[in-house]
Design a protein around this motif. Sequence first.
Motif, PDB file in Angstrom:
ATOM      1  N   LEU A 156      -0.344  -1.756   8.084  1.00  0.00           N
ATOM      2  CA  LEU A 156       0.019  -2.146   6.723  1.00  0.00           C
ATOM      3  C   LEU A 156      -0.785  -3.352   6.259  1.00  0.00           C
ATOM      4  N   GLN A 171      -6.178  -2.865  -0.476  1.00  0.00           N
ATOM      5  CA  GLN A 171      -5.625  -2.767  -1.828  1.00  0.00           C
ATOM      6  C   GLN A 171      -5.890  -4.039  -2.635  1.00  0.00           C
ATOM      7  N   LYS A 222      -2.967  -3.350   3.036  1.00  0.00           N
ATOM      8  CA  LYS A 222      -2.752  -4.358   1.999  1.00  0.00           C
ATOM      9  C   LYS A 222      -4.051  -5.085   1.672  1.00  0.00           C
ATOM     10  N   SER A 230      -7.502   3.748  -5.502  1.00  0.00           N
ATOM     11  CA  SER A 230      -6.049   3.588  -5.484  1.00  0.00           C
ATOM     12  C   SER A 230      -5.340   4.933  -5.438  1.00  0.00           C
ATOM     13  N   LEU A 267       0.431   5.344   1.756  1.00  0.00           N
ATOM     14  CA  LEU A 267       1.480   4.347   1.559  1.00  0.00           C
ATOM     15  C   LEU A 267       2.735   4.739   2.348  1.00  0.00           C
ATOM     16  N   GLN A 275      -5.421   6.171  -1.931  1.00  0.00           N
ATOM     17  CA  GLN A 275      -4.566   5.405  -1.038  1.00  0.00           C
ATOM     18  C   GLN A 275      -3.087   5.758  -1.164  1.00  0.00           C
ATOM     19  N   LEU A 276      -2.714   6.452  -2.241  1.00  0.00           N
ATOM     20  CA  LEU A 276      -1.314   6.828  -2.412  1.00  0.00           C
ATOM     21  C   LEU A 276      -0.787   7.629  -1.223  1.00  0.00           C
TER      22      LEU A 276
END
Length: 479
Positions: free
Chosen positions: A42, A49, A46, A121, A128, A124-125
Amino acid sequence: MVNLRFLLLILTPFFGLQIKAEFKTWPDPYNVAISSERQLSLLKLKERQVNNLYNYREELKSHLKHVQLAVKHSRELLKSASHYPNNLLIGFKLIRHLRNDWPQYLKFMNTKLGTEEIAFSQEQLSTLPTSEDFIDALTAIYKLQTIYDLDAADMASGILDGKQYNVKNWGTDECLILGLMYQTVKLYDKSEYWLQLALFYYSEYSHQKQLDVTLWKYHNILESIVEAYKGMGNYIDAKQYALEILAIQPNHTYMLSQIPKLDYLEKNPANITEVEKDFQRQKRLCTKSYMKRLANLYCYYESWSPFLRLAPIKVEELSEEIYLNIFPDFISQKEIDVLKNAAKTNLQRVEDLSWNCSCMVAELSGSSNNVIHNINRRIMDITGMRIDKNDMLQVINYGMAGNYNPDDTEKSENVHKGNVLIFLSNAEHGGETVFDSLELKVKPIKGSMLIWANSQDIVLHHQCPLLKGNMWLASKKLN
């Protein structure tokens, strides 16, 4: 245990979560809440992102800079033209500007910005945390706060069980979600506390408009507080907050319907049923004060076998009632590293155990790993029990509120001769092993091995939830 999946349906209007009606169709969890090792991914996610958002911001800033220059140039020209309306030079400059520059401005305004960052982005969904991961995290907080009687305000400010950690305070978002969670399980007093914290952090936040990004508003918190007070039977305060909502939104249909109901309930209070609370057994075991080690227990060096005569190993007795010993420095750092590295790619979620297990487990075989083979041999030399038919070693990584209690029942159908726990790390806070019938609590100490024998019935033990740390442990049953 109340099913917290229902909470996600409640959160949908607040956070725009995409929830499928049939829970079995949800994507598999990434298990980031039940494994500290998985949580490391994570941090990398992060970081990617944040870098992507930074790049998006820089592209917008660069574009805005050009827009600002165009605005400045146009304003200066307009000012000159206003002062000298019949000036030949100004007139030509104005015509040229309108004829040549403004079509370019239109193209500039139509430019699609941040296409690469938006595409990144979107990709990357799929990486998550899933809804199931979110439920695991909520359950962990629920478990820790219940078992250790953690104060909500302390938790929000980084204090766990009286110990301050250097972390940034939680904000309105986290407090609101936890308030809704406790409302879902009908613990309205805890719900009200968390919701009041959410309200406090909202009023203290210097950029309140920024909170609108999360798709909820100030009145959403007030609505939840009304429900919490109503659940507590505090109808006067519930009505007060309902009236505050109506002052903001006079046509709020639901609150308009609540006012007469609250007036009625104030005069005719409903019977509030006491909710059966979860984790009460764990709370009793893990917060109980246990006696100190008896003075007549002692330490010695085990050397009864040929191997141990060559390399005696230190033993500390922990009980006079049963064989329950701890062996300090049983395993080396090099062996620990081998076990953890071998386990990392094999960690699995244990679906068939109770919800009381919050960890991931890797089953490693001694026939395929020399270190495990040597550990098995040392255990056999120490206990005198043959383990040829069971060369497996479970390596366990704990997550948020992590514990592993597959035998945490009053009776067990699979009575075995003994248990082995090998501590592959320390635990910063929590994670102790409790033997309630022996009035004993054992703190994880890296490198040590804990062994106990089951003479007739299984010796019940319980691992307390981990409050902080990345805890690793190896486990083995002696048959």
